[in-house]
Design a protein around this motif. Structure first.
Motif, PDB file in Angstrom:
ATOM      1  N   LEU A 221      49.231  12.371  77.336  1.00 16.03           N
ATOM      2  CA  LEU A 221      50.572  12.964  77.397  1.00 16.03           C
ATOM      3  C   LEU A 221      51.462  12.194  78.374  1.00 16.03           C
ATOM      4  O   LEU A 221      52.640  11.955  78.094  1.00 16.03           O
ATOM      5  CB  LEU A 221      50.499  14.440  77.814  1.00 16.03           C
ATOM      6  CG  LEU A 221      49.998  15.397  76.747  1.00 16.03           C
ATOM      7  CD1 LEU A 221      49.790  16.785  77.340  1.00 16.03           C
ATOM      8  CD2 LEU A 221      50.975  15.467  75.588  1.00 16.03           C
ATOM      9  N   CYS A 222      50.899  11.808  79.503  1.00 16.29           N
ATOM     10  CA  CYS A 222      51.660  11.000  80.472  1.00 16.29           C
ATOM     11  C   CYS A 222      52.086   9.685  79.822  1.00 16.29           C
ATOM     12  O   CYS A 222      53.209   9.219  80.037  1.00 16.29           O
ATOM     13  CB  CYS A 222      50.836  10.720  81.723  1.00 16.29           C
ATOM     14  SG  CYS A 222      50.535  12.159  82.758  1.00 16.29           S
ATOM     15  N   GLY A 223      51.196   9.084  79.051  1.00 17.88           N
ATOM     16  CA  GLY A 223      51.513   7.838  78.364  1.00 17.88           C
ATOM     17  C   GLY A 223      52.628   8.021  77.362  1.00 17.88           C
ATOM     18  O   GLY A 223      53.545   7.213  77.274  1.00 17.88           O
ATOM     19  N   ALA A 224      52.569   9.098  76.594  1.00 21.32           N
ATOM     20  CA  ALA A 224      53.587   9.359  75.575  1.00 21.32           C
ATOM     21  C   ALA A 224      54.942   9.679  76.194  1.00 21.32           C
ATOM     22  O   ALA A 224      55.979   9.348  75.635  1.00 21.32           O
ATOM     23  CB  ALA A 224      53.141  10.511  74.677  1.00 21.32           C
TER      24      ALA A 224
ATOM     25  N   ARG B 222      52.617  10.367  87.620  1.00 23.14           N
ATOM     26  CA  ARG B 222      51.759  11.521  87.353  1.00 23.14           C
ATOM     27  C   ARG B 222      50.391  11.053  86.848  1.00 23.14           C
ATOM     28  O   ARG B 222      49.358  11.623  87.195  1.00 23.14           O
ATOM     29  CB  ARG B 222      52.419  12.440  86.335  1.00 23.14           C
ATOM     30  CG  ARG B 222      51.650  13.705  86.134  1.00 23.14           C
ATOM     31  CD  ARG B 222      52.436  14.730  85.386  1.00 23.14           C
ATOM     32  NE  ARG B 222      51.679  15.968  85.403  1.00 23.14           N
ATOM     33  CZ  ARG B 222      52.028  17.046  84.757  1.00 23.14           C
ATOM     34  NH1 ARG B 222      53.134  17.060  84.061  1.00 23.14           N
ATOM     35  NH2 ARG B 222      51.286  18.121  84.807  1.00 23.14           N
ATOM     36  N   ALA B 223      50.388  10.006  86.022  1.00 20.53           N
ATOM     37  CA  ALA B 223      49.122   9.467  85.520  1.00 20.53           C
ATOM     38  C   ALA B 223      48.249   8.972  86.670  1.00 20.53           C
ATOM     39  O   ALA B 223      47.040   9.239  86.701  1.00 20.53           O
ATOM     40  CB  ALA B 223      49.389   8.341  84.521  1.00 20.53           C
TER      41      ALA B 223
ATOM     42  N   VAL C 231      35.012  13.070  88.655  1.00 16.34           N
ATOM     43  CA  VAL C 231      35.008  13.038  87.195  1.00 16.34           C
ATOM     44  C   VAL C 231      35.102  11.569  86.796  1.00 16.34           C
ATOM     45  O   VAL C 231      36.035  10.870  87.188  1.00 16.34           O
ATOM     46  CB  VAL C 231      36.192  13.835  86.605  1.00 16.34           C
ATOM     47  CG1 VAL C 231      36.230  13.709  85.093  1.00 16.34           C
ATOM     48  CG2 VAL C 231      36.108  15.291  87.036  1.00 16.34           C
ATOM     49  N   LYS C 232      34.138  11.095  86.025  1.00 17.74           N
ATOM     50  CA  LYS C 232      34.082   9.682  85.614  1.00 17.74           C
ATOM     51  C   LYS C 232      35.129   9.426  84.529  1.00 17.74           C
ATOM     52  O   LYS C 232      35.047   9.957  83.434  1.00 17.74           O
ATOM     53  CB  LYS C 232      32.687   9.350  85.094  1.00 17.74           C
ATOM     54  CG  LYS C 232      32.534   7.951  84.567  1.00 17.74           C
ATOM     55  CD  LYS C 232      32.277   6.974  85.664  1.00 17.74           C
ATOM     56  CE  LYS C 232      31.930   5.618  85.052  1.00 17.74           C
ATOM     57  NZ  LYS C 232      32.491   4.529  85.737  1.00 17.74           N
ATOM     58  N   PRO C 233      36.132   8.593  84.826  1.00 18.07           N
ATOM     59  CA  PRO C 233      37.156   8.294  83.819  1.00 18.07           C
ATOM     60  C   PRO C 233      36.633   7.313  82.773  1.00 18.07           C
ATOM     61  O   PRO C 233      35.716   6.551  83.026  1.00 18.07           O
ATOM     62  CB  PRO C 233      38.285   7.656  84.641  1.00 18.07           C
ATOM     63  CG  PRO C 233      37.600   7.081  85.830  1.00 18.07           C
ATOM     64  CD  PRO C 233      36.398   7.941  86.100  1.00 18.07           C
ATOM     65  N   THR C 234      37.235   7.368  81.605  1.00 26.51           N
ATOM     66  CA  THR C 234      36.903   6.428  80.540  1.00 26.51           C
ATOM     67  C   THR C 234      37.952   5.313  80.519  1.00 26.51           C
ATOM     68  O   THR C 234      38.991   5.419  81.166  1.00 26.51           O
ATOM     69  CB  THR C 234      36.902   7.128  79.173  1.00 26.51           C
ATOM     70  OG1 THR C 234      38.233   7.597  78.899  1.00 26.51           O
ATOM     71  CG2 THR C 234      35.919   8.293  79.138  1.00 26.51           C
ATOM     72  N   THR C 235      37.675   4.280  79.766  1.00 27.08           N
ATOM     73  CA  THR C 235      38.646   3.195  79.620  1.00 27.08           C
ATOM     74  C   THR C 235      39.948   3.731  79.047  1.00 27.08           C
ATOM     75  O   THR C 235      41.034   3.311  79.451  1.00 27.08           O
ATOM     76  CB  THR C 235      38.080   2.088  78.704  1.00 27.08           C
ATOM     77  OG1 THR C 235      36.846   1.642  79.252  1.00 27.08           O
ATOM     78  CG2 THR C 235      39.028   0.921  78.595  1.00 27.08           C
ATOM     79  N   LEU C 236      39.845   4.689  78.132  1.00 30.35           N
ATOM     80  CA  LEU C 236      41.036   5.265  77.510  1.00 30.35           C
ATOM     81  C   LEU C 236      41.941   5.948  78.537  1.00 30.35           C
ATOM     82  O   LEU C 236      43.162   5.942  78.393  1.00 30.35           O
ATOM     83  CB  LEU C 236      40.631   6.248  76.408  1.00 30.35           C
ATOM     84  CG  LEU C 236      41.750   6.824  75.561  1.00 30.35           C
ATOM     85  CD1 LEU C 236      42.569   5.716  74.902  1.00 30.35           C
ATOM     86  CD2 LEU C 236      41.189   7.756  74.513  1.00 30.35           C
ATOM     87  N   CYS C 237      41.366   6.513  79.573  1.00 29.17           N
ATOM     88  CA  CYS C 237      42.169   7.132  80.638  1.00 29.17           C
ATOM     89  C   CYS C 237      43.087   6.091  81.280  1.00 29.17           C
ATOM     90  O   CYS C 237      44.284   6.331  81.465  1.00 29.17           O
ATOM     91  CB  CYS C 237      41.260   7.761  81.697  1.00 29.17           C
ATOM     92  SG  CYS C 237      40.321   9.196  81.150  1.00 29.17           S
ATOM     93  N   PHE C 238      42.522   4.934  81.594  1.00 29.67           N
ATOM     94  CA  PHE C 238      43.314   3.882  82.229  1.00 29.67           C
ATOM     95  C   PHE C 238      44.289   3.240  81.248  1.00 29.67           C
ATOM     96  O   PHE C 238      45.407   2.872  81.623  1.00 29.67           O
ATOM     97  CB  PHE C 238      42.390   2.831  82.852  1.00 29.67           C
ATOM     98  CG  PHE C 238      41.582   3.386  83.991  1.00 29.67           C
ATOM     99  CD1 PHE C 238      42.169   3.610  85.222  1.00 29.67           C
ATOM    100  CD2 PHE C 238      40.250   3.705  83.827  1.00 29.67           C
ATOM    101  CE1 PHE C 238      41.438   4.139  86.281  1.00 29.67           C
ATOM    102  CE2 PHE C 238      39.513   4.233  84.872  1.00 29.67           C
ATOM    103  CZ  PHE C 238      40.113   4.454  86.104  1.00 29.67           C
TER     104      PHE C 238
ATOM    105  N   LYS D 135      49.964   2.589  79.508  1.00 30.37           N
ATOM    106  CA  LYS D 135      51.012   2.845  78.509  1.00 30.37           C
ATOM    107  C   LYS D 135      52.152   3.654  79.115  1.00 30.37           C
ATOM    108  O   LYS D 135      53.316   3.470  78.758  1.00 30.37           O
ATOM    109  CB  LYS D 135      50.423   3.550  77.297  1.00 30.37           C
ATOM    110  CG  LYS D 135      49.575   2.631  76.442  1.00 30.37           C
ATOM    111  CD  LYS D 135      49.012   3.336  75.229  1.00 30.37           C
ATOM    112  CE  LYS D 135      48.171   2.382  74.401  1.00 30.37           C
ATOM    113  NZ  LYS D 135      47.583   3.042  73.220  1.00 30.37           N
ATOM    114  N   ALA D 136      51.822   4.534  80.051  1.00 34.82           N
ATOM    115  CA  ALA D 136      52.861   5.302  80.746  1.00 34.82           C
ATOM    116  C   ALA D 136      53.767   4.376  81.550  1.00 34.82           C
ATOM    117  O   ALA D 136      54.982   4.563  81.591  1.00 34.82           O
ATOM    118  CB  ALA D 136      52.222   6.351  81.663  1.00 34.82           C
ATOM    119  N   VAL D 137      53.171   3.368  82.189  1.00 36.48           N
ATOM    120  CA  VAL D 137      53.963   2.391  82.958  1.00 36.48           C
ATOM    121  C   VAL D 137      54.902   1.636  82.019  1.00 36.48           C
ATOM    122  O   VAL D 137      56.092   1.505  82.293  1.00 36.48           O
ATOM    123  CB  VAL D 137      53.055   1.392  83.711  1.00 36.48           C
ATOM    124  CG1 VAL D 137      53.878   0.290  84.353  1.00 36.48           C
ATOM    125  CG2 VAL D 137      52.223   2.111  84.758  1.00 36.48           C
ATOM    126  N   SER D 138      54.378   1.170  80.910  1.00 34.71           N
ATOM    127  CA  SER D 138      55.179   0.408  79.955  1.00 34.71           C
ATOM    128  C   SER D 138      56.341   1.236  79.424  1.00 34.71           C
ATOM    129  O   SER D 138      57.485   0.789  79.402  1.00 34.71           O
ATOM    130  CB  SER D 138      54.298  -0.062  78.796  1.00 34.71           C
ATOM    131  OG  SER D 138      55.077  -0.692  77.817  1.00 34.71           O
TER     132      SER D 138
END
Length: 128
Positions: free
Chosen positions: A24-27, A33-34, A46-53, A58-61
């Motif tokens: 949602l942050c990316g969109a 916030r991300a 909580v272990k993040p996944t690659t998709l989290c990063f 994408k949020a930055v972009s």
């Protein structure tokens, strides 16, 4: 943060729940916030996944593109754009460092999101 989301009946969020919030942050183009969510994941172990990063990048972009779209005026445009680009560059670096510290695989999606950040900043050499 997770507490701000007010989701009932969920004691401890997992990587899937955080991943949904990060998408949602990316969109919406909310990189700060991300990053806060990624740091909160570390805090709650909580272990993040690659998709989290990838979602955070994408949020930055998206945020960078939106910031430049709403840029007004002509006299200070270049200086303002440099400030916007520098700010978003720092955000992207922070996310990459968090990903390296979490030892997640930087797959094609991650690299693609990083290239989107570079392209949004006008850094065509890095994006290529």
């Amino acid at each position: 943060s997770w507490k701000e989301s007010n989701i009932e009946n969920m004691e401890k969020p997992d990587s899937m729940a955080y991943g949904a919030m990060l998408r949602l942050c990316g969109a919406r183009g909310q990189p700060e916030r991300a990053i806060n969510l990624l740091e909160e994941m570390q805090q709650f172990e909580v272990k993040p996944t690659t998709l989290c990063f990838t979602s955070a990048l994408k949020a930055v972009s998206k945020s960078h593109q939106t910031s430049l779209r709403y840029e007004r005026g002509t006299s200070k445009v270049n200086k303002r754009r440099e400030m916007i680009t520098a700010h978003h560059g720092k955000l992207a670096r922070t996310i990459v460092i968090l990903a390296e510290n979490a030892e997640v695989e930087q797959d094609a999606g991650f690299v693609s999101a990083l290239m989107l950040c570079a392209a949004a900043a006008g850094d065509s050499a890095t994006a290529k």
